[in-house]
Structures are given as structure tokens and as C-alpha cells.
Design a protein around this motif. Structure first.
Motif, mmCIF file in Angstrom:
data_model
loop_
_atom_site.group_PDB
_atom_site.id
_atom_site.type_symbol
_atom_site.label_atom_id
_atom_site.label_comp_id
_atom_site.label_asym_id
_atom_site.label_seq_id
_atom_site.Cartn_x
_atom_site.Cartn_y
_atom_site.Cartn_z
ATOM 1 N N TYR A 135 -2.515 7.763 7.986
ATOM 2 C CA TYR A 135 -0.932 7.964 8.656
ATOM 3 C C TYR A 135 -0.829 9.321 9.049
ATOM 4 N N SER A 185 3.877 11.743 12.573
ATOM 5 C CA SER A 185 5.165 10.947 12.808
ATOM 6 C C SER A 185 5.624 9.845 11.702
ATOM 7 N N SER A 186 4.442 9.329 11.455
ATOM 8 C CA SER A 186 4.716 8.215 10.164
ATOM 9 C C SER A 186 5.409 9.050 8.856
ATOM 10 N N VAL A 187 4.864 10.404 8.742
ATOM 11 C CA VAL A 187 5.581 10.723 7.295
ATOM 12 C C VAL A 187 6.300 12.086 7.825
ATOM 13 N N GLU A 193 12.494 9.767 4.049
ATOM 14 C CA GLU A 193 12.685 8.568 4.019
ATOM 15 C C GLU A 193 11.193 7.960 4.805
ATOM 16 N N SER A 194 10.839 8.651 5.766
ATOM 17 C CA SER A 194 9.380 7.963 6.211
ATOM 18 C C SER A 194 8.349 8.045 5.157
ATOM 19 N N ARG A 243 8.919 4.893 3.105
ATOM 20 C CA ARG A 243 8.764 4.067 3.804
ATOM 21 C C ARG A 243 7.127 3.734 3.691
ATOM 22 N N VAL A 244 6.316 4.691 3.811
ATOM 23 C CA VAL A 244 4.895 4.460 3.947
ATOM 24 C C VAL A 244 4.282 4.115 2.630
ATOM 25 N N ASP A 293 2.270 5.421 15.756
ATOM 26 C CA ASP A 293 3.371 4.592 16.038
ATOM 27 C C ASP A 293 3.566 3.791 17.498
ATOM 28 N N SER A 298 2.601 1.710 12.115
ATOM 29 C CA SER A 298 3.392 2.029 10.544
ATOM 30 C C SER A 298 4.743 1.627 10.453
ATOM 31 N N PHE A 299 5.372 1.158 11.768
ATOM 32 C CA PHE A 299 6.731 0.636 11.879
ATOM 33 C C PHE A 299 6.995 -0.966 11.686
#
Lengths: 425, 425
Positions: free
Chosen positions: B8, B11-13, B17-18, B21-22, B175, B232-233
Motif C-alpha cells: 500500500y 496515498s492509501s494510508v 480513516e484510510s 479502510r486498508v 490509486d 485500493s479504492f
């Protein structure tokens, strides 16, 4: 050539400018011909910011991962500090707690040091470099995991390194000028203490003096490390905390002042267990119950039993933060213990008069009680050790108490102390 | 049970909140019965923020200390991610590069992996835990120091772990939805590529496709690691990057499309060395001089010598960031080499057409040049490999070139691609 360990707290390395200032001071110490080892805390409030992030992710962060997270803080400050020193033309090398050989047990968040093996730090010194060590952090050999030392951990790191490296002195840099006879924010005429024994310092720290953590002082006392508590914002001499039983200090006895200082503490509350059957074993039963909560009990007072009723009251003080847990736990055992009720009072203040000189001076208690009486301040609890007398008063009278006691024992300086920013950490 | 490595990016962490989600996605993969190892980058822009701090302290940070500093970034993200997973009731353990056995050489800031010994990661998996490994970082055994792998380091960490643990697949979360036949922000009808060979992917990455770093693709190809590049979205299937020479893939041949995709790159400049004596050894002399600067030369073109003058021109492209250094170095050697002058042009664009299918298809170049000619786009340089044709055009025509070439080779999708946020990292 002396070996000097220096410790800089978070407020001394809060931003890039502060880091450069601290780097300059370290370089000056090196240039004066000393070997220098530095223990450094995380920048400013960064540890709190990391904690906040953790709590955004989960209300109860896993302790192993919390330690992994928090140790990022010193990693940042120590790397920046080493860079700053190198940019001034002096060799510097940063080391994590693990690299510096701070071996601890596996208790995450409150690890105890079990061994210090600073081989890489020693090598760096031998090669002429300044060693920058992350404060607050260690490493458990069994699990291979990173640990943290808990509150005041960076002071402890510095003292432990000083002991292991047989440093000549361990300088604790903070944002105040040293240890004072009383908190200068409350007692303007408080005097900076030039020298204090580690025993006295322990009592002051245990009774509310915030500049040094009790654990670091204990470690220093056990390992014969001399501390110099001083400001990172000026070049004034600070306070020397020395071990009175050291060979070296015994050869050069200093005249022990009667009183070293007075500390106050507003962080405690009082619980009174009312109507306890006055039969053997009841106190033990109560404090066994309290011990299970992990609460740190301070003063304990038991009234004389009223013979007619066969009942007695037991009062004790403890940190306010532990109050609710202890009340709940005791209430659950009320029938078993057989007490009548519990009283909780969080409006108390504690004042402690500390001085090795009182060992050989009988009049100290009398003088203390008289001073308080004349100021109209009521004493609710009394507790004494060889070198300390503590009293509990109403919270709103404790600052008045501090001032009258400071004056009564002749501690007032001729002029007011200069008060800097916040408290040290 | 499959072993899946997931990577990841920042931008994914980017925030709490991210991270949650991850964590949820990781837990789902675990619940589906897989062993899961995660390589994670630092949160959002935190690496840039640390770099900025370093430059506030000193213009040229010491490389060892810069690595110590930057590795704090993944330490934070991995600890938070492990906490988040644990709070969801699954065991997770974070590991630094050193703890995960990412052994590198000692080149700070651009260390190369020399060995991967993920014993602790394997143990964690065997005990049912999810292993979270810090991307980007390693450890040098000789010095005992922390290192970083340079740009794209977290991709490389993931691939290296996948290779060492014999993972079934290495999922690179980013992303965007996968690898596209062209940049969807320029070519709305770009199609997501379902499968691509690592050779083709290498050419695309080397020619400007930003989603995967060339180094990670190289490592995957050498060690037979299959990659799955995905978003990852969402839960869409992404792009599989496979090794065409693998036993497994040879058994199940897929029909090779003529063209895999088209990449463009605006980050290069062109230097022309004018009036070079056309005698043996001059090109070697020039590129030996250039090599000393460490600049990464891409395309090289030498004009046919004008027989009358005995002079020739040599042009090459290189990253704009290396331009000034190379110009300065070459100018210093002008007399020795004997060239007339240097021309520098930073207004060029590069377009590369990549496809293993062109190996066996003669008409590709002709079709490419025709498409560009019909669109009125002038070609300034040409370079070819077995599976790639690159051309240099004016910078302001390269996007037009991309669209016409994409259409000419039948790559356009029936509908426009959905474009997400920024580029992956």
C-alpha cells in the motif's frame, strides 16, 4: 578528557531552530575537549501527536505497536540533531535504543532496563564522534521487539548510559535553571539549589517536584551517577545531584543544610474507609484489594480506634487518576471487609519538607506545624520519613502553606527568581 | 492456502480513516483463508515533510542520518496499520526493514537489496498473524546501519518479500485501477490492460508509465514474482504483470497482442554535441565523460557524418535534472574532445510504443511513423528495442501524438476510462 552525557527534553528540540541551538551547545562541549553522548527526546509535542493518531485508529492501541509508533519520535529528533552537528563540521552518529544497547524487559510502555551494552556508542566515541542516542526507548532480547521506558524515559536513558559508560557527569538539560527550594512560580523568592543529595532529590521528586523523574534519580543513586540539572537556554550553572554515600563525596563533605527544599503536589486525592472493624488483618485486607488495582498509594493514616465502638477509620492518598477504580474495587468488597462507608476527597494538597539535615535535628516538625498554625492552615494528615515531613491540607491553602514554610525555614532568597516557560520534562 | 503480499502506497494510508479502510481490506484477505504480508509506505506526504525538516536543519543532510530520519515515516504507518488490524480482532505484527530481514548494501538513500531473510515474518505467519513490514527501508550488516532503498522502494520491498517467501502473488495497491494502454488523463479511451509481460511492463515503466517503478518490475521478473497492480479504492481486478518465460505461463500461452500500451515522458531533455571529429573513439570519450556525472542516458543518436567536413553531431536524451551537470562537465572537456559546441533542448517529449508482439510484426514502425506524419507531428529522434519503438517530438505535441498512436493501433476502448485522483507511488 571527560565523558559527559547530556540529555535534552522535547522543549529543547521543538523545531529546526532549537535543534541547531542544541547542536551548537553540544559542539561547544566537544570542542572543550570532552567526549559527548547525548540522549534526546522527541520534538516538542510530537509524542502526543503520535498518541493522538493511534487513538484515531483505535481506542485501545496494541502495546507492542504503540511502542513501535512512539519510538518514531526520537528517531526523527536524533537524526536531525546528528545532521545539524555534522553540518557544523563535527562527526556525529545517531543510535536507536536498540543500537545503543538499551536492553529492557518486555513490558511495552513501561519497560525496565535490564542491561546496557553501549558498544556502538563507545566505538563512536573512540572514533572521535559525538553519539546521539534516542531517549525513552529500548529493546527486548527475548521477543526482538522495541520497547519504551514510560514517563521520564529519556532522563532514565541518559542516566543509564552515564552509568554504563562511567561518565564523569550526566547533564539534564531542561527549560528551568535547576532544582529550586520551592516552585518559583508560587514562591518568587525560591532559591536555586546548588547541590542536593540524591536522597533528598528523590523525596522532592516523589512529592511533586517535576523537573526530574524519580526513576532517573533512583537509577543515578544506585549507580553512583552525578547529575547536573540545568537550562538549555543559558549557560548558568544548575543544580548538582550527588550521591552522599559516594567515596568521592565522603572525602569532601559539604555542610548539610537543614532543609533542601519544599515540594507541593495537587495531583492526589484522599480516600477514607470509615468504620473498619478494629481487628488484626483488616488493614492488610484493604490494601491488598487496593494493590490489585495497581494504584500507587502514598500516605496512609489510621486513626486511633474508638474503644467503645471497636471501629476505626483508615485514610490514604493516591493519584486522582486512580481514584474511581479504587473506589469501585473497594465498594465491591465492602461486605467482605465489613467497613461502613467510603469518603472521597479530591480537594487536598500535599506539602513535603525535605532535608537530610532533619535527621539530626529534632525541632523540624515543631517548627513546620507552628508555621502552618500561625498562618491559620489546618493539617489533615501527617507522614514522615527520615529526611522528609509531609502534610496534607486543603488544596486551596497549599500555596500559602508553601510560602510560609519556605520563609519559616530561612529558604527565601534576597531577590526573586527568574521564571522561564513551562515545566521541564 | 495462498500467501499474498500486498503493498500500500502513501496515498492509501494518508490518514487514520484510510488506514482503517486498508486494515479492513487486509483482514478480508486474511479471512478468505490467505496468509498475508503487507509492505506499507509512509503516510501521505510525511516523507516530504521529514525531508523538509532535514533541509531546515542543514542544506546537505548526512546520508546516514537522512535514512535514520526518513525511516521514521514507515514506522508510524506500519504501527498504526497493525493496531488497526488488531482492533478488528486479528493478530498483526509490524516489522521494520531490519526486523523483516531486508539486508542491503551500505549505499544510504539508494541501497540495493543483497539478501532477504524474513524469518520473523515467516514466524508471524506461522503463528496466524498478519505481518506488516515497513517499505522502503533496509539494514546493512557491515555497518549495522539503517538504509533506504530510494524511489519506489516500497514496491521493491513488497516484491523482494514475495520472492523470499515464495508468495503466490504480490498485489501492488495504488490509486489507479491498474496499468492502462496510455495515461487515461490524456487518452480518455485508454483501456485497462488485463495481463502484460514483465518485459513489456519494464519498457512502459522506463518510458514514463508512473504506476510501477522499473526497479520493482525488474526484481519481479528476475525472481519470477507475479504482480497484480490494482486500486485500493475499489475491488476491481487490476493488471497482472507476469513473467512470460515462467514454466507456469509457458504452459498456458496467451495470445500476445501486437501492442501492450503507449507511454509518454516529458521529464527528459536533449543535448546535442555539435561538430565532433568523426574518428574512432570519440563517442566513447564523450559518454565516458557523461558517465562520470552519474546521469542516466536514455536515447542516443549519431548523425551520418558529412564526408566533406569530417565532423558529426551526437544527440542524447537524459533527465532534465541531470542537464546542467552534464553540460558543465562536457564544457570542461571541450578542448580535449574537440567538439564545436553544445545545444541543450528541454522542450522535448518522448513517446514509446511497447508490445512483445512487434517482435514478429514488421509493419509496426511504418504504422507509427505514418500516424504521426498524418497528424502533422515531426519526429526528431528514433530509438528501437525488440519490443519497443521510441520517438522524440516537441513537448507540446506529445499528447496529440499519444492520442493518434493509441487510435492507430486499435487500443481505444468503447467508453472512456474512469480516472481517479493522482498518480500512484
Amino acid at each position: 578528557m571527560s565523558l559527559i552525557v547530556q540529555k535534552y527534553g522535547g522543549s529543547s528540540v521543538a523545531d529546526a531552530e532549537s535543534i541547531k541551538r542544541v547542536a551548537k551547545r553540544i559542539v561547544e562541549t566537544r570542542k572543550a575537549g570532552n567526549e559527548v553522548v547525548v540522549a534526546v527526546s522527541a520534538m516538542g509535542d510530537s509524542t502526543d501527536e503520535l498518541l493522538d493518531l493511534a487513538h484515531q485508529v483505535t481506542p485501545i492501541p496494541a502495546p507492542r505497536e504503540l511502542d513501535m509508533l512512539l519510538t518514531a519520535g526520537e528517531r526523527i529528533s536524533m537524526a536531525l540533531l546528528a545532521m545539524a552537528i555534522k553540518s557544523m563540521g563535527h562527526d556525529a552518529r545517531s543510535f536507536t535504543g536498540s543500537q545503543a544497547g538499551m536492553i529492557t524487559d518486555a513490558r511495552h510502555g513501561q519497560a525496565r532496563i535490564v542491561d546496557v551494552t553501549p558498544g556502538r556508542v563507545r566505538d563512536a566515541l573512540d572514533e572521535g564522534a559525538i553519539a546521539i542516542v534516542a531517549g525513552f526507548q529500548g529493546f527486548n532480547r527475548g521477543t526482538g521487539d522495541i520497547t519504551t521506558l514510560g514517563r521520564g524515559g529519556s532522563d532514565t536513558t541518559a542516566v543509564a548510559l552515564a552509568a554504563a559508560l562511567h561518565a564523569d557527569i550526566c547533564e539534564i538539560y531542561t527549560d528551568v535553571d535547576g532544582i529550586f527550594t520551592a516552585d518559583p512560580r508560587v514562591v518568587p523568592k525560591a532559591r536555586k539549589i546548588e547541590r542536593i543529595t540524591s536522597e533528598e532529590m528523590l523525596e522532592l521528586a516523589a512529592n511533586g517536584a517535576k523537573v526530574l523523574y524519580i526513576r532517573a534519580v533512583e537509577y543515578a543513586r544506585r549507580h553512583g551517577v552525578t547529575l547536573h540539572v540545568r537550562s538549555s537556554f543559558n549557560n548558568n550553572e544548575g543544580t548538582i545531584v550527588y550521591n552522599a554515600t559516594d567515596e568521592q563525596n565522603r572525602e569532601r563533605p559539604v555542610e548539610e543544610p537543614l532543609i533542601a527544599g519544599v515540594a507541593t503536589d495537587l495531583s492526589e486525592a484522599k480516600i477514607t474507609v470509615v468504620g473498619v472493624p478494629d481487628i488484626p488483618g483488616k488493614a492488610a485486607q484493604i490494601f491488598n484489594i487496593v494493590a490489585k488495582t495497581g494504584a500507587n498509594i502514598d500516605m496512609i493514616v489510621q486513626n486511633v480506634s474508638a474503644a467503645a465502638t471497636g471501629l476505626t477509620d483508615i485514610s490514604f492518598t493516591l493519584p486522582k487518576s486512580d481514584g474511581q477504580t479504587v473506589l469501585t474495587t473497594l465498594t465491591a468488597e465492602q461486605t467482605d471487609v465489613g467497613f461502613a462507608s467510603l469518603q472521597y476527597d479530591d480537594q487536598i494538597g500535599k506539602l513535603a519538607l525535605v532535608g537530610a539535615g532533619m535527621r539530626t535535628n529534632a525541632g523540624v516538625s515543631a517548627k513546620l506545624f507552628t508555621a502552618l498554625y500561625e498562618a491559620g492552615i489546618n493539617i489533615e494528615m501527617i507522614s514522615t520519613s527520615e529526611i522528609r515531613i509531609s502534610v496534607v491540607t486543603r488544596a486551596d491553602t497549599v500555596n500559602d502553606a508553601l510560602r510560609v514554610v519556605h520563609t519559616a525555614f530561612g529558604l527565601d532568597a534576597d531577590s526573586d527568581a527568574v521564571v522561564h516557560g513551562g515545566s521541564g520534562r
